[in-house]
Design a protein around this motif. Structure first.
Motif, PDB file in Angstrom:
ATOM      1  N   PHE A 163     -12.665 -52.457  36.195  1.00 20.47           N
ATOM      2  CA  PHE A 163     -12.555 -51.717  34.381  1.00 20.47           C
ATOM      3  C   PHE A 163     -13.776 -52.099  34.902  1.00 20.47           C
ATOM      4  O   PHE A 163     -14.824 -53.003  34.308  1.00 20.47           O
ATOM      5  CB  PHE A 163     -11.529 -52.904  33.863  1.00 20.47           C
ATOM      6  N   ILE A 164     -13.940 -50.560  33.758  1.00 20.25           N
ATOM      7  CA  ILE A 164     -15.402 -50.281  33.639  1.00 20.25           C
ATOM      8  C   ILE A 164     -15.067 -49.694  31.674  1.00 20.25           C
ATOM      9  O   ILE A 164     -14.744 -48.450  31.482  1.00 20.25           O
ATOM     10  CB  ILE A 164     -15.954 -48.906  33.868  1.00 20.25           C
ATOM     11  N   GLY A 165     -15.780 -50.135  30.397  1.00 25.91           N
ATOM     12  CA  GLY A 165     -15.567 -49.885  29.188  1.00 25.91           C
ATOM     13  C   GLY A 165     -17.367 -50.132  28.739  1.00 25.91           C
ATOM     14  O   GLY A 165     -17.948 -51.001  28.926  1.00 25.91           O
ATOM     15  N   VAL A 166     -17.109 -49.671  27.340  1.00 24.88           N
ATOM     16  CA  VAL A 166     -17.951 -50.305  26.086  1.00 24.88           C
ATOM     17  C   VAL A 166     -17.592 -50.943  25.088  1.00 24.88           C
ATOM     18  O   VAL A 166     -16.882 -50.249  24.779  1.00 24.88           O
ATOM     19  CB  VAL A 166     -19.135 -48.916  26.110  1.00 24.88           C
ATOM     20  N   CYS A 167     -17.733 -51.995  24.649  1.00 27.11           N
ATOM     21  CA  CYS A 167     -17.398 -52.278  23.489  1.00 27.11           C
ATOM     22  C   CYS A 167     -17.861 -51.726  22.625  1.00 27.11           C
ATOM     23  O   CYS A 167     -19.258 -51.044  22.245  1.00 27.11           O
ATOM     24  CB  CYS A 167     -18.458 -54.251  23.603  1.00 27.11           C
ATOM     25  N   PRO A 168     -16.498 -51.085  21.705  1.00 26.94           N
ATOM     26  CA  PRO A 168     -16.650 -50.245  20.297  1.00 26.94           C
ATOM     27  C   PRO A 168     -17.422 -51.445  19.793  1.00 26.94           C
ATOM     28  O   PRO A 168     -18.252 -50.113  18.388  1.00 26.94           O
ATOM     29  CB  PRO A 168     -15.147 -50.201  19.888  1.00 26.94           C
ATOM     30  N   VAL A 169     -17.478 -52.492  19.192  1.00 23.89           N
ATOM     31  CA  VAL A 169     -18.513 -53.406  17.994  1.00 23.89           C
ATOM     32  C   VAL A 169     -20.060 -53.228  18.908  1.00 23.89           C
ATOM     33  O   VAL A 169     -20.695 -53.199  17.750  1.00 23.89           O
ATOM     34  CB  VAL A 169     -17.779 -54.472  17.821  1.00 23.89           C
ATOM     35  N   CYS A 170     -20.255 -53.756  19.534  1.00 22.43           N
ATOM     36  CA  CYS A 170     -21.539 -54.180  20.245  1.00 22.43           C
ATOM     37  C   CYS A 170     -22.563 -53.221  21.165  1.00 22.43           C
ATOM     38  O   CYS A 170     -23.140 -52.978  20.951  1.00 22.43           O
ATOM     39  CB  CYS A 170     -22.318 -55.464  20.071  1.00 22.43           C
ATOM     40  N   ASN A 171     -21.104 -52.323  21.464  1.00 22.59           N
ATOM     41  CA  ASN A 171     -21.810 -51.377  22.266  1.00 22.59           C
ATOM     42  C   ASN A 171     -21.901 -51.087  24.126  1.00 22.59           C
ATOM     43  O   ASN A 171     -23.022 -49.924  23.723  1.00 22.59           O
ATOM     44  CB  ASN A 171     -22.850 -49.738  21.590  1.00 22.59           C
ATOM     45  N   LYS A 172     -22.298 -52.642  23.777  1.00 24.66           N
ATOM     46  CA  LYS A 172     -22.675 -52.900  25.468  1.00 24.66           C
ATOM     47  C   LYS A 172     -21.698 -52.524  26.679  1.00 24.66           C
ATOM     48  O   LYS A 172     -20.595 -52.444  26.430  1.00 24.66           O
ATOM     49  CB  LYS A 172     -22.800 -54.360  25.428  1.00 24.66           C
ATOM     50  N   ASN A 173     -22.117 -51.867  27.255  1.00 24.90           N
ATOM     51  CA  ASN A 173     -21.158 -51.956  28.665  1.00 24.90           C
ATOM     52  C   ASN A 173     -20.747 -53.558  29.293  1.00 24.90           C
ATOM     53  O   ASN A 173     -20.949 -54.080  28.540  1.00 24.90           O
ATOM     54  CB  ASN A 173     -22.527 -51.540  29.846  1.00 24.90           C
ATOM     55  N   LEU A 174     -19.054 -52.615  29.708  1.00 22.54           N
ATOM     56  CA  LEU A 174     -18.727 -54.430  30.135  1.00 22.54           C
ATOM     57  C   LEU A 174     -17.675 -53.398  31.158  1.00 22.54           C
ATOM     58  O   LEU A 174     -16.866 -52.578  30.824  1.00 22.54           O
ATOM     59  CB  LEU A 174     -17.123 -54.487  29.001  1.00 22.54           C
ATOM     60  N   VAL A 175     -17.954 -54.527  32.587  1.00 24.12           N
ATOM     61  CA  VAL A 175     -17.205 -54.409  33.870  1.00 24.12           C
ATOM     62  C   VAL A 175     -16.585 -55.480  34.227  1.00 24.12           C
ATOM     63  O   VAL A 175     -16.607 -56.687  34.283  1.00 24.12           O
ATOM     64  CB  VAL A 175     -18.473 -54.173  34.945  1.00 24.12           C
ATOM     65  N   ASN A 176     -15.529 -55.122  34.429  1.00 28.04           N
ATOM     66  CA  ASN A 176     -14.347 -56.408  35.119  1.00 28.04           C
ATOM     67  C   ASN A 176     -13.921 -56.694  35.847  1.00 28.04           C
ATOM     68  O   ASN A 176     -13.569 -55.152  36.871  1.00 28.04           O
ATOM     69  CB  ASN A 176     -13.255 -56.588  33.965  1.00 28.04           C
ATOM     70  N   LEU A 177     -14.710 -57.671  37.161  1.00 30.74           N
ATOM     71  CA  LEU A 177     -13.984 -56.732  38.618  1.00 30.74           C
ATOM     72  C   LEU A 177     -13.131 -57.874  39.073  1.00 30.74           C
ATOM     73  O   LEU A 177     -13.188 -59.327  38.515  1.00 30.74           O
ATOM     74  CB  LEU A 177     -15.122 -57.081  39.327  1.00 30.74           C
ATOM     75  N   TYR A 178     -12.166 -57.534  39.322  1.00 31.47           N
ATOM     76  CA  TYR A 178     -10.736 -58.394  39.910  1.00 31.47           C
ATOM     77  C   TYR A 178     -10.189 -58.287  41.136  1.00 31.47           C
ATOM     78  O   TYR A 178     -10.054 -57.282  41.982  1.00 31.47           O
ATOM     79  CB  TYR A 178      -9.510 -58.386  39.007  1.00 31.47           C
ATOM     80  N   GLN A 179     -10.243 -59.294  42.215  1.00 27.36           N
ATOM     81  CA  GLN A 179     -10.284 -59.259  43.442  1.00 27.36           C
ATOM     82  C   GLN A 179      -9.077 -60.209  43.441  1.00 27.36           C
ATOM     83  O   GLN A 179      -9.694 -61.455  43.935  1.00 27.36           O
ATOM     84  CB  GLN A 179     -11.525 -58.588  43.867  1.00 27.36           C
ATOM     85  N   LYS A 180      -8.108 -59.938  44.796  1.00 22.66           N
ATOM     86  CA  LYS A 180      -7.346 -61.505  45.401  1.00 22.66           C
ATOM     87  C   LYS A 180      -8.458 -61.686  47.070  1.00 22.66           C
ATOM     88  O   LYS A 180      -8.534 -60.974  47.773  1.00 22.66           O
ATOM     89  CB  LYS A 180      -6.350 -60.493  45.667  1.00 22.66           C
ATOM     90  N   ASN A 181      -8.676 -62.623  46.728  1.00 21.84           N
ATOM     91  CA  ASN A 181      -9.167 -63.594  48.378  1.00 21.84           C
ATOM     92  C   ASN A 181      -7.793 -63.627  49.668  1.00 21.84           C
ATOM     93  O   ASN A 181      -6.661 -63.199  49.092  1.00 21.84           O
ATOM     94  CB  ASN A 181      -9.461 -65.185  48.169  1.00 21.84           C
ATOM     95  N   ILE A 182      -8.164 -62.681  50.523  1.00 19.26           N
ATOM     96  CA  ILE A 182      -7.036 -62.512  51.284  1.00 19.26           C
ATOM     97  C   ILE A 182      -6.840 -63.744  52.377  1.00 19.26           C
ATOM     98  O   ILE A 182      -5.444 -64.310  52.440  1.00 19.26           O
ATOM     99  CB  ILE A 182      -7.817 -61.552  52.870  1.00 19.26           C
TER     100      ILE A 182
END
Ligand SMILES: [Zn+2]
Length: 129
Positions: free
Chosen positions: A27-46
């Motif tokens: 998930f890629i986004g920019v925080c609307p309050v502080c304008n910082k880039n934010l990424v969240n990676l979710y992945q499942k261990n096989i």
């Protein structure tokens, strides 16, 4: 996504599986309050079936995305663009159609079409629209 507040991701990338992980979603986004880039990676261990979560903020988020860009199979934005695109794109070919108008005149319509079923009228009686 969550940083200073809750907000929607600008884009979601679906990454290809690795030896260790599957269902990898970035998930890629920019925080609307502080304008910082934010990424969240979710992945499942096989092996263990457990979901790993990685969060990066700011410049490290950009580096993180850059390093993963070659693993991106498709992104939500690219799919949305395809679905929203009413105009032909990529390889195109022309279609000519002859019609009779209501008053009996012959009208020649020229369409530009692609291989995804999109079609656009570009000329009518040799006049560019
Ligand atoms: Zn923030």
């Amino acid at each position: 996504m969550r940083h200073c507040c809750q907000f929607d991701a600008h884009d979601i990338w679906y990454l290809k599986d690795t030896d260790e992980f599957c269902n990898r979603t970035l998930f890629i986004g920019v925080c609307p309050v502080c304008n910082k880039n934010l990424v969240n990676l979710y992945q499942k261990n096989i092996k263990t079936d457990s979901v790993f979560y990685i969060k990066k903020v700011g410049d490290t988020a950009i580096d993180f995305v850059r390093n993963l860009s070659h693993e991106c199979v498709y992104s939500r934005n690219s799919i949305n663009k395809m679905n929203l695109k009413p105009k032909p794109y990529g390889w195109k070919y022309g279609i000519n159609k002859q019609k009779k108008s209501k008053n009996g005149e012959v009208v020649i319509e020229q369409y530009s079409a692609d291989f995804f079923g999109n079609k656009e009228l570009i000329k009518k009686n040799n006049k560019i629209l």
